[in-house]
Each structure stands twice: as structure tokens, then as C-alpha cells.
Design a protein around this motif. Structure first.
Motif, PDB file in Angstrom:
ATOM      1  N   LEU A  38      -1.335   3.686  -3.212  1.00 57.35           N
ATOM      2  CA  LEU A  38      -0.063   3.185  -3.728  1.00 57.35           C
ATOM      3  C   LEU A  38       1.060   3.389  -2.710  1.00 57.35           C
ATOM      4  CD1 LEU A  38       1.376   1.933  -6.146  1.00 57.35           C
ATOM      5  CD2 LEU A  38       1.739   4.240  -7.002  1.00 57.35           C
ATOM      6  N   GLN A  39       1.054   4.519  -2.037  1.00 54.30           N
ATOM      7  CA  GLN A  39       2.061   4.789  -1.002  1.00 54.30           C
ATOM      8  C   GLN A  39       1.892   3.822   0.170  1.00 54.30           C
ATOM      9  OE1 GLN A  39       4.649   6.943  -0.930  1.00 54.30           O
ATOM     10  NE2 GLN A  39       5.192   6.119   1.061  1.00 54.30           N
ATOM     11  N   LEU A  40       0.660   3.578   0.582  1.00 51.99           N
ATOM     12  CA  LEU A  40       0.414   2.628   1.669  1.00 51.99           C
ATOM     13  C   LEU A  40       0.887   1.232   1.282  1.00 51.99           C
ATOM     14  CD1 LEU A  40      -3.137   3.762   2.800  1.00 51.99           C
ATOM     15  CD2 LEU A  40      -1.054   3.905   4.147  1.00 51.99           C
ATOM     16  N   LEU A  41       0.587   0.832   0.056  1.00 50.63           N
ATOM     17  CA  LEU A  41       0.974  -0.497  -0.397  1.00 50.63           C
ATOM     18  C   LEU A  41       2.486  -0.647  -0.476  1.00 50.63           C
ATOM     19  CD1 LEU A  41      -0.335  -3.134  -1.350  1.00 50.63           C
ATOM     20  CD2 LEU A  41      -0.176  -2.256  -3.666  1.00 50.63           C
ATOM     21  N   SER A  42       3.157   0.343  -1.043  1.00 51.27           N
ATOM     22  CA  SER A  42       4.620   0.245  -1.153  1.00 51.27           C
ATOM     23  C   SER A  42       5.293   0.316   0.220  1.00 51.27           C
ATOM     24  CB  SER A  42       5.167   1.328  -2.075  1.00 51.27           C
ATOM     25  OG  SER A  42       4.886   2.598  -1.564  1.00 51.27           O
ATOM     26  N   SER A  43       4.774   1.144   1.109  1.00 49.32           N
ATOM     27  CA  SER A  43       5.337   1.195   2.464  1.00 49.32           C
ATOM     28  C   SER A  43       5.090  -0.107   3.212  1.00 49.32           C
ATOM     29  CB  SER A  43       4.724   2.357   3.248  1.00 49.32           C
ATOM     30  OG  SER A  43       5.052   3.570   2.660  1.00 49.32           O
ATOM     31  N   GLY A  44       3.925  -0.710   3.001  1.00 49.48           N
ATOM     32  CA  GLY A  44       3.625  -1.989   3.643  1.00 49.48           C
ATOM     33  C   GLY A  44       4.544  -3.092   3.165  1.00 49.48           C
ATOM     34  N   VAL A  45       4.801  -3.143   1.863  1.00 51.90           N
ATOM     35  CA  VAL A  45       5.723  -4.147   1.323  1.00 51.90           C
ATOM     36  C   VAL A  45       7.124  -3.909   1.866  1.00 51.90           C
ATOM     37  CG1 VAL A  45       6.826  -4.944  -0.798  1.00 51.90           C
ATOM     38  CG2 VAL A  45       4.359  -4.609  -0.735  1.00 51.90           C
ATOM     39  N   SER A  46       7.520  -2.647   1.948  1.00 57.42           N
ATOM     40  CA  SER A  46       8.831  -2.319   2.501  1.00 57.42           C
ATOM     41  C   SER A  46       8.944  -2.782   3.957  1.00 57.42           C
ATOM     42  CB  SER A  46       9.061  -0.816   2.400  1.00 57.42           C
ATOM     43  OG  SER A  46      10.236  -0.447   3.048  1.00 57.42           O
ATOM     44  N   ALA A  56       3.482  -3.019   9.152  1.00 62.22           N
ATOM     45  CA  ALA A  56       2.890  -3.514   7.904  1.00 62.22           C
ATOM     46  C   ALA A  56       1.406  -3.822   8.091  1.00 62.22           C
ATOM     47  CB  ALA A  56       3.634  -4.749   7.428  1.00 62.22           C
ATOM     48  N   SER A  57       1.036  -4.348   9.254  1.00 61.35           N
ATOM     49  CA  SER A  57      -0.374  -4.635   9.527  1.00 61.35           C
ATOM     50  C   SER A  57      -1.188  -3.351   9.610  1.00 61.35           C
ATOM     51  CB  SER A  57      -0.517  -5.406  10.840  1.00 61.35           C
ATOM     52  OG  SER A  57       0.165  -6.614  10.775  1.00 61.35           O
ATOM     53  N   ALA A  58      -0.634  -2.336  10.247  1.00 56.77           N
ATOM     54  CA  ALA A  58      -1.336  -1.051  10.348  1.00 56.77           C
ATOM     55  C   ALA A  58      -1.501  -0.422   8.964  1.00 56.77           C
ATOM     56  CB  ALA A  58      -0.576  -0.113  11.273  1.00 56.77           C
ATOM     57  N   LEU A  59      -0.468  -0.504   8.133  1.00 57.82           N
ATOM     58  CA  LEU A  59      -0.556   0.043   6.781  1.00 57.82           C
ATOM     59  C   LEU A  59      -1.547  -0.735   5.933  1.00 57.82           C
ATOM     60  CD1 LEU A  59       3.215   0.810   6.159  1.00 57.82           C
ATOM     61  CD2 LEU A  59       1.386   2.462   6.546  1.00 57.82           C
ATOM     62  N   ALA A  60      -1.601  -2.054   6.112  1.00 57.92           N
ATOM     63  CA  ALA A  60      -2.579  -2.868   5.377  1.00 57.92           C
ATOM     64  C   ALA A  60      -3.998  -2.499   5.781  1.00 57.92           C
ATOM     65  CB  ALA A  60      -2.318  -4.348   5.621  1.00 57.92           C
ATOM     66  N   LEU A  61      -4.192  -2.245   7.065  1.00 59.24           N
ATOM     67  CA  LEU A  61      -5.513  -1.824   7.539  1.00 59.24           C
ATOM     68  C   LEU A  61      -5.897  -0.472   6.950  1.00 59.24           C
ATOM     69  CD1 LEU A  61      -7.909  -2.429   9.409  1.00 59.24           C
ATOM     70  CD2 LEU A  61      -6.690  -1.190  11.196  1.00 59.24           C
ATOM     71  N   LEU A  62      -4.976   0.461   6.912  1.00 61.22           N
ATOM     72  CA  LEU A  62      -5.253   1.765   6.297  1.00 61.22           C
ATOM     73  C   LEU A  62      -5.540   1.628   4.807  1.00 61.22           C
ATOM     74  CD1 LEU A  62      -2.613   4.042   8.032  1.00 61.22           C
ATOM     75  CD2 LEU A  62      -5.088   4.203   8.224  1.00 61.22           C
ATOM     76  N   PHE A  63      -4.821   0.724   4.126  1.00 62.82           N
ATOM     77  CA  PHE A  63      -5.082   0.481   2.711  1.00 62.82           C
ATOM     78  C   PHE A  63      -6.502  -0.034   2.507  1.00 62.82           C
ATOM     79  CE2 PHE A  63      -5.232  -2.326  -0.959  1.00 62.82           C
ATOM     80  CZ  PHE A  63      -4.744  -1.501  -1.951  1.00 62.82           C
ATOM     81  N   LEU A  64      -6.937  -0.959   3.352  1.00 66.24           N
ATOM     82  CA  LEU A  64      -8.290  -1.494   3.231  1.00 66.24           C
ATOM     83  C   LEU A  64      -9.349  -0.438   3.514  1.00 66.24           C
ATOM     84  CD1 LEU A  64      -7.833  -5.021   4.846  1.00 66.24           C
ATOM     85  CD2 LEU A  64      -8.143  -4.452   2.418  1.00 66.24           C
TER      86      LEU A  64
END
Length: 110
Positions: A38-46, A56-64
Motif C-alpha cells: 500500500l505504501q509503494l502504491l501510494s508513493s508511486g501515485v504521488s 514511479a517506475s522503480a516503485l511500480a517494480l518494487l510493488f510487482l
């Protein structure tokens, strides 16, 4: 602006990562990973809102990568994966809940 967005995304993630390192039981890790996601997703959207697409791409990769924990792996024994078991139990509870009849609607004429 890019360094501000990066620091705003990284400080909470570092705090959550420290909490994950301190977790000692399976139950603690199972409850911490959705919070991390949830933190990764909200930070990525931010970061997307601030147009910092690299972060945002790095956070999306970490989320996956975190979402991949819930895959039924290893394929020869998916029941050995505690994340998959947790996800499977949650889905089964949801299906069981949705299969129950709804009472109270249309009962006043009976």
C-alpha cells in the motif's frame, strides 16, 4: 522537485523496511507485506502526480516484486508458500461471505 519527491517516497519506505527487518514471526511478515504494498502504491501515485516517472517506475517494480510473493510458487508445492496460503484463505472467506443469502430485503410481506 525530483529530489523532494524521491525523499518523500523513500523516508516512509525506509521506516517500513526497518519494521520488516525487525519482524520475527510469519504472522508479522504476513501482516506487514500488504502495508508495504500500500505504501509503494501510494508513493508511486504521488510520484506520477508530481511527474517523477523514474521514481514511479522503480516503485511500480518494487510493488510487482512484492505482489509476486503471493503467486503459487514453487509450482510443485504451492502450499509451502505462506503468502499464497494467506491469499487463498482470504479469497475463500470472501467467496463464502458473498455466497451467503442477504436477509432483510423483501421479508416484510412474508
Amino acid at each position: 522537485s525530483a529530489s523532494l519527491a524521491t525523499s518523500m517516497a523513500s523516508v516512509p519506505l525506509l521506516m517500513v523496511a526497518l519494521g520488516l527487518l525487525c519482524s520475527t514471526s510469519e504472522a508479522e511478515i504476513l501482516s506487514a507485506i500488504p502495508t508495504v504494498m500500500l505504501q509503494l502504491l501510494s508513493s508511486g501515485v504521488s510520484c506520477v502526480i508530481r511527474e517523477n516517472f523514474l521514481t514511479a517506475s522503480a516503485l511500480a517494480l518494487l510493488f510487482l516484486v512484492h505482489a509476486a510473493l503471493y503467486l503459487p510458487l514453487p509450482t510443485n508445492d504451492p502450499e509451502s508458500n505462506p503468502f499464497y496460503n494467506s491469499f487463498k484463505r482470504s479469497v475463500q472467506r470472501c467467496v463464502k461471505f458473498m455466497a451467503q443469502p442477504v436477509s432483510g430485503f423483501g421479508d416484510e410481506n412474508s
